[in-house]
Each structure stands twice: as structure tokens, then as C-alpha cells.
Design an enzyme around this catalytic site. Structure first.
Site, PDB file in Angstrom:
ATOM      1  N   ASN A  44       0.850  -1.180   0.000  1.00  0.00           N
ATOM      2  CA  ASN A  44       0.000   0.000   0.000  1.00  0.00           C
ATOM      3  C   ASN A  44       0.895   1.243   0.000  1.00  0.00           C
ATOM      4  O   ASN A  44       1.990   1.245   0.555  1.00  0.00           O
ATOM      5  CB  ASN A  44      -0.997   0.004   1.159  1.00  0.00           C
ATOM      6  CG  ASN A  44      -0.374   0.034   2.539  1.00  0.00           C
ATOM      7  OD1 ASN A  44       0.686  -0.542   2.781  1.00  0.00           O
ATOM      8  ND2 ASN A  44      -1.057   0.663   3.482  1.00  0.00           N
ATOM      9  N   GLU A  46       0.189   5.236   0.658  1.00  0.00           N
ATOM     10  CA  GLU A  46      -0.759   6.295   1.012  1.00  0.00           C
ATOM     11  C   GLU A  46      -0.342   7.626   0.414  1.00  0.00           C
ATOM     12  O   GLU A  46       0.801   7.820  -0.004  1.00  0.00           O
ATOM     13  CB  GLU A  46      -0.868   6.407   2.531  1.00  0.00           C
ATOM     14  CG  GLU A  46      -1.503   5.187   3.152  1.00  0.00           C
ATOM     15  CD  GLU A  46      -1.681   5.298   4.654  1.00  0.00           C
ATOM     16  OE1 GLU A  46      -2.375   4.438   5.202  1.00  0.00           O
ATOM     17  OE2 GLU A  46      -1.136   6.218   5.290  1.00  0.00           O
ATOM     18  N   ASN A  47      -1.298   8.534   0.411  1.00  0.00           N
ATOM     19  CA  ASN A  47      -1.103   9.862  -0.138  1.00  0.00           C
ATOM     20  C   ASN A  47      -1.847  10.849   0.754  1.00  0.00           C
ATOM     21  O   ASN A  47      -2.920  10.517   1.273  1.00  0.00           O
ATOM     22  CB  ASN A  47      -1.658   9.895  -1.570  1.00  0.00           C
ATOM     23  CG  ASN A  47      -1.283  11.137  -2.301  1.00  0.00           C
ATOM     24  OD1 ASN A  47      -1.834  12.204  -2.050  1.00  0.00           O
ATOM     25  ND2 ASN A  47      -0.356  11.005  -3.229  1.00  0.00           N
ATOM     26  N   ALA A  48      -1.303  12.046   0.912  1.00  0.00           N
ATOM     27  CA  ALA A  48      -1.959  13.061   1.729  1.00  0.00           C
ATOM     28  C   ALA A  48      -3.372  13.352   1.221  1.00  0.00           C
ATOM     29  O   ALA A  48      -4.269  13.650   2.008  1.00  0.00           O
ATOM     30  CB  ALA A  48      -1.133  14.341   1.759  1.00  0.00           C
ATOM     31  N   TYR A  50      -6.126  11.476   0.401  1.00  0.00           N
ATOM     32  CA  TYR A  50      -6.476  10.074   0.662  1.00  0.00           C
ATOM     33  C   TYR A  50      -7.003   9.269  -0.521  1.00  0.00           C
ATOM     34  O   TYR A  50      -6.618   8.112  -0.686  1.00  0.00           O
ATOM     35  CB  TYR A  50      -7.452   9.966   1.837  1.00  0.00           C
ATOM     36  CG  TYR A  50      -6.848  10.321   3.170  1.00  0.00           C
ATOM     37  CD1 TYR A  50      -5.517  10.027   3.473  1.00  0.00           C
ATOM     38  CD2 TYR A  50      -7.602  10.956   4.143  1.00  0.00           C
ATOM     39  CE1 TYR A  50      -4.965  10.352   4.698  1.00  0.00           C
ATOM     40  CE2 TYR A  50      -7.059  11.288   5.377  1.00  0.00           C
ATOM     41  CZ  TYR A  50      -5.732  10.979   5.645  1.00  0.00           C
ATOM     42  OH  TYR A  50      -5.192  11.298   6.861  1.00  0.00           O
ATOM     43  N   CYS A  55      -3.920   0.471  -2.732  1.00  0.00           N
ATOM     44  CA  CYS A  55      -3.846  -0.735  -1.895  1.00  0.00           C
ATOM     45  C   CYS A  55      -2.754  -1.672  -2.402  1.00  0.00           C
ATOM     46  O   CYS A  55      -2.419  -1.679  -3.591  1.00  0.00           O
ATOM     47  CB  CYS A  55      -5.176  -1.477  -1.918  1.00  0.00           C
ATOM     48  SG  CYS A  55      -6.550  -0.580  -1.176  1.00  0.00           S
ATOM     49  N   GLU A  57      -2.863  -4.951  -2.797  1.00  0.00           N
ATOM     50  CA  GLU A  57      -3.355  -5.971  -3.722  1.00  0.00           C
ATOM     51  C   GLU A  57      -3.417  -5.424  -5.150  1.00  0.00           C
ATOM     52  O   GLU A  57      -2.960  -6.075  -6.088  1.00  0.00           O
ATOM     53  CB  GLU A  57      -4.749  -6.451  -3.290  1.00  0.00           C
ATOM     54  CG  GLU A  57      -4.788  -7.043  -1.901  1.00  0.00           C
ATOM     55  CD  GLU A  57      -5.060  -6.038  -0.787  1.00  0.00           C
ATOM     56  OE1 GLU A  57      -5.596  -6.460   0.255  1.00  0.00           O
ATOM     57  OE2 GLU A  57      -4.738  -4.830  -0.941  1.00  0.00           O
ATOM     58  N   CYS A  92     -10.011  -5.125   0.539  1.00  0.00           N
ATOM     59  CA  CYS A  92     -11.192  -4.261   0.445  1.00  0.00           C
ATOM     60  C   CYS A  92     -12.029  -4.669  -0.771  1.00  0.00           C
ATOM     61  O   CYS A  92     -11.608  -5.472  -1.607  1.00  0.00           O
ATOM     62  CB  CYS A  92     -10.773  -2.799   0.354  1.00  0.00           C
ATOM     63  SG  CYS A  92     -10.085  -2.303  -1.245  1.00  0.00           S
ATOM     64  N   CYS A  95     -10.396  -3.972  -4.249  1.00  0.00           N
ATOM     65  CA  CYS A  95      -9.362  -4.952  -4.584  1.00  0.00           C
ATOM     66  C   CYS A  95      -9.979  -6.284  -4.991  1.00  0.00           C
ATOM     67  O   CYS A  95      -9.501  -6.946  -5.912  1.00  0.00           O
ATOM     68  CB  CYS A  95      -8.394  -5.136  -3.423  1.00  0.00           C
ATOM     69  SG  CYS A  95      -7.318  -3.700  -3.199  1.00  0.00           S
TER      70      CYS A  95
END
Length: 140
Positions: A44, A46-48, A50, A55, A57, A92, A95
Site C-alpha cells: 500500500n 498512502e497519499n496526503a 487520501y 492498496c 493488492e 477491500c 481490490c
């Protein structure tokens, strides 16, 4: 256990250190087995902003797709807070749908692991019943 599944889990665990989750602190790694026998990993990221987060997967599957793969038989997923695997980490819904695009849901194995010896195995069909796939778009 299928030896390739054990290898999938080990690769996912080994790759967890590459996860980028500075906001949620929930790190996830995945290793996907293509029909060709090759294994691709992803984490995964992440990014500021969101919604721009990716993910693990999908990262693994899209990595494989970018290398020319189009069909998968299994995926191992591991994850937890601050790189600690304490429980099973399920994919999720998005995915699950991406997995469906590139696999037969009756055959695709989804392995949720805490270790190479402690895991749960499902078919994608069990995790995404009554799914919608590419064949549903076929013209008749």
C-alpha cells in the site's frame, strides 16, 4: 499447503517493509501468482490526498499487468499497524473487484496470512459472491 502459496506468503511478509503508510500506520503487502508461474509483489502507498492511495493488492496486480500478465491463480495478503502482523488482513471491496477482472472467482485463491504457518485460504467467489466480471459485458 501448496509450496507456491508458502512462497507467496513469505514474499508478502518480506516486502511489508516497503509499505508507505505514514497516515494510517496500517501497512499492507501482497504477492500475486500469475498463471505464468511468476510472482509479483505490491504494497500500500498512502497519499496526503487520501483517495489517491493505492492498496497493496491492486499494486501487485497492476505491477503484474504492466509486465504483460492477464490471469492470476492466487494472492497472499499480510498487514497490520506499524508493520506488525497480528491478525489476518482481508482485501477491500475494490481490490476484490480488481482480482475478479483477472481471475476465475471459483479458482482464484486468496490467502490471508499471519505467517507461513498461520493463514486462512478462501476462493475469490467466497469473498465476492455473485460477482460481475468481463463476461457480463459480452454482446450476445
Amino acid at each position: 499447503m501448496n509450496n507456491s502459496y508458502k512462497e507467496l506468503i513469505k514474499l508478502a511478509i518480506d516486502n511489508l517493509k516497503n509499505s508507505y503508510a505514514p497516515y494510517s500506520k496500517f501497512n499492507v503487502s501482497a504477492a500475486v501468482l500469475a498463471d505464468s508461474g511468476k510472482i509479483y509483489t505490491g504494497v500500500n502507498a498512502e497519499n496526503a490526498a487520501y483517495p489517491a492511495t493505492m492498496c497493496a493488492e491492486r499494486s501487485a496486480i497492476f505491477h503484474a499487468v504492466s509486465c504483460g500478465e492477464r490471469s492470476f491463480t492466487a494472492i497472499a495478503i499480510v498487514g497490520g499497524h506499524d508493520y506488525q502482523i497480528k491478525d489476518y488482513c482481508a482485501p477491500c471491496g475494490v481490490c476484490r473487484q480488481v482480482m475478479r477482472e483477472f481471475s476465475d472467482p471459483k479458482e482464484m485463491r486468496v490467502i490471508l496470512a499471519k505467517s507461513t504457518d498461520d493463514y486462512r485460504e478462501f476462493t475469490l467467489e467466497e469473498l465476492l459472491p455473485e460477482s460481475f466480471g468481463p463476461e457480463d459485458l459480452s454482446k450476445e
